[in-house]
Design an enzyme around this catalytic site. Structure first.
Site, PDB file in Angstrom:
ATOM      1  CG  HIS A 153      -6.743 -11.738   9.923  1.00  0.00           C
ATOM      2  ND1 HIS A 153      -6.798 -13.067   9.558  1.00  0.00           N
ATOM      3  CD2 HIS A 153      -6.777 -11.034   8.772  1.00  0.00           C
ATOM      4  CE1 HIS A 153      -6.855 -13.165   8.239  1.00  0.00           C
ATOM      5  NE2 HIS A 153      -6.844 -11.938   7.735  1.00  0.00           N
ATOM      6  CG  ASP A 356      -5.856 -14.461  20.103  1.00  0.00           C
ATOM      7  OD1 ASP A 356      -5.656 -13.839  19.043  1.00  0.00           O
ATOM      8  OD2 ASP A 356      -5.080 -15.337  20.528  1.00  0.00           O
TER       9      ASP A 356
END
Length: 462
Positions: A153, A356
């Site tokens: 993730h 991110d």
């Protein structure tokens, strides 16, 4: 795939499912039958050699226990003080201790043994995130040949940063033991393939898969999304104005977990630069930053909290008026429905991570907007979402003047341009919605080349 779905994640949901990923995995488990395995939130020395049941639900939820020492070394230590900063390009924050790696491997091996005891031949295992990088290798060493998928993730690390790891050669071997390595972006896939390309143990096959020793792994991107229908419905019925008499004229919203990867000091300083450069001194933009607490036991997180409090105090002290506070720093969680309402009310969504994996806040902001009068997303180009969301105003959060200029432009943007940019971003959000993401991943995993049983010699050396 006729067998059960076995989901592995560090956190295991309790109570009613909420949040896009949790709901999507919940639905997949309901449809297929299966087990969700995660860490018990309460450390305990008791019962660590078994999985215990959690909750009463149509599929099983089972938890493994960690001792306090394991939680410190496996979770706070190797996972969040070594792997997390390496993946987020913050090698200056890495803290390497031999006990961190030892307990990280020990927890993964114990979990592999517990899972292997309950696996049926047709079961499919789906492992989530950096807490369990070596889990497939350990399952293979126990003779497990089931299809095992992994989804990271967070960003895939740069190859040069991997050299900082203790025994860096293990990283590629861990990942090659999965049938499918799922990553957020095409850039992440390129970095993963670069790692394999530099490893003499790896061979690229004609179909694009990677043969690594006896294993074949597929590497592909699956941009994760949100439940956009649910966000849109919540936004339509949400209270748009909780401010009372202090309702800001121009609201800029940020909503992040308090983490050094989110670029919050850069965001605050860029907003200060915007205030400093105002031509219209009557303009009163307000930045509302909601930063939910995170990992207070890690020193870097305590430091960034202190830094943000100092910066926000300085900016407010310099620019506030008796009836206006330009920067509102809320260091606690806000109810999800209230947050979605604030997003719909805001003229600008400001998302500034330095690195991110995807950043779902960016997608939530877009889904929450009223299509006839939408706000504008100002998005760091270092967020995974920026790879496809070209309708956003993309910025380099390290460049304070560029960020301040983008905020200023967003606040003044004509309606026609706002509508066009929002429509472009919303198309991306809908194409990557969370239910589609789940279906795409599991379908790709089903098509992967199955793993052959290891010989005794191979199992012993894994």
């Amino acid at each position: 795939m006729a067998g059960r779905l076995i989901v592995i994640s560090n956190r295991i949901p309790t109570g009613d499912p909420s949040g896009g990923l949790v709901v999507a995995l919940h639905d997949a488990l309901l449809a297929r039958g299966g087990v969700w395995v995660g860490a018990d939130p309460d450390p305990s020395e008791e019962g660590r050699e078994c999985l215990h049941e959690l909750g009463d639900i149509p599929y099983r939820k089972r938890a493994f226990r960690l001792s306090k020492t394991e939680r410190q070394n496996y979770y706070s230590g190797f996972a969040n003080s070594v792997l997390w900063p390496i993946c987020h390009r913050r090698t200056d924050l890495i803290e390497i201790k031999s006990e961190y790696r030892a307990d990280y491997l020990a927890v993964n091996l114990r979990l592999a043994r517990l899972i292997a005891q309950d696996l049926a031949p047709q079961d499919v295992v789906w492992v989530h995130d950096y807490h369990f990088l070596p889990l497939a290798m350990m399952l293979r060493s126990l003779g497990v040949t089931n299809r095992i998928g992994f989804f990271l993730h967070i960003p895939f690390p740069n190859i040069t940063d991997l050299a900082i790891l203790p025994r860096p050669e293990d990283f590629a071997r861990w990942l090659a033991s999965y049938n499918l390595l799922g990553l957020q972006t095409r850039g992440d896939v390129a970095r993963a393939l670069e790692m394999f390309r530099a490893d003499p143990r790896a061979e690229f096959l004609r179909d694009g898969t990677v043969k690594f020793d006896e294993h074949i792994v597929t590497v592909a991107s699956f941009p994760i999304g949100i439940d956009c229908d649910q966000i849109e419905a919540t936004a339509r019925r949400a209270d748009p104005g909780p401010f009372g008499a202090a309702n800001p004229r121009e609201l800029i919203i940020g909503a992040d977990r308090l983490d050094y990867t989110k670029g919050l000091p850069h965001k605050f300083e860029a907003f200060g630069r915007l205030l400093q450069g105002r031509v219209d001194r009557d303009a009163r933009p307000t930045l509302l930053q909601i930063a939910s607490p995170s990992r207070a036991d890690v020193a870097a997180y305590r430091q960034i909290t202190n830094d943000l409090q100092a910066i926000s105090g300085r900016i407010n002290g310099q620019y506030s008026e008796l009836d206006w506070q330009p920067l509102r720093f809320v260091h606690r969680s806000v109810a999800r429905d209230r947050l979605i309402g604030l997003m719909r009310r805001a003229e600008v969504g400001l998302v500034t991570p330095l690195a991110d994996g995807m950043n779902l806040v960016a997608k939530e902001f877009v889904a929450a907007q009223a299509p006839d009068n939408p706000g504008v997303l100002v998005l760091s180009r270092f967020a995974g979402a920026a790879e496809d969301m070209k309708g956003a105003l993309l910025i380099n959060p390290h460049d304070l003047d560029e960020t301040a200029g983008a905020i200023d432009y967003a606040l003044a943007m004509p309606l026609d341009e706002r509508r066009k940019r929002h429509a472009d971003c919303l198309a991306v959000v809908r194409d990557s919605r969370i239910s589609v993401w789940t279906d795409r991943y599991l379908a790709r995993l089903a098509s992967c080349v199955p793993t052959l049983a290891l010989s005794r010699h191979q199992a012993a050396s894994a």
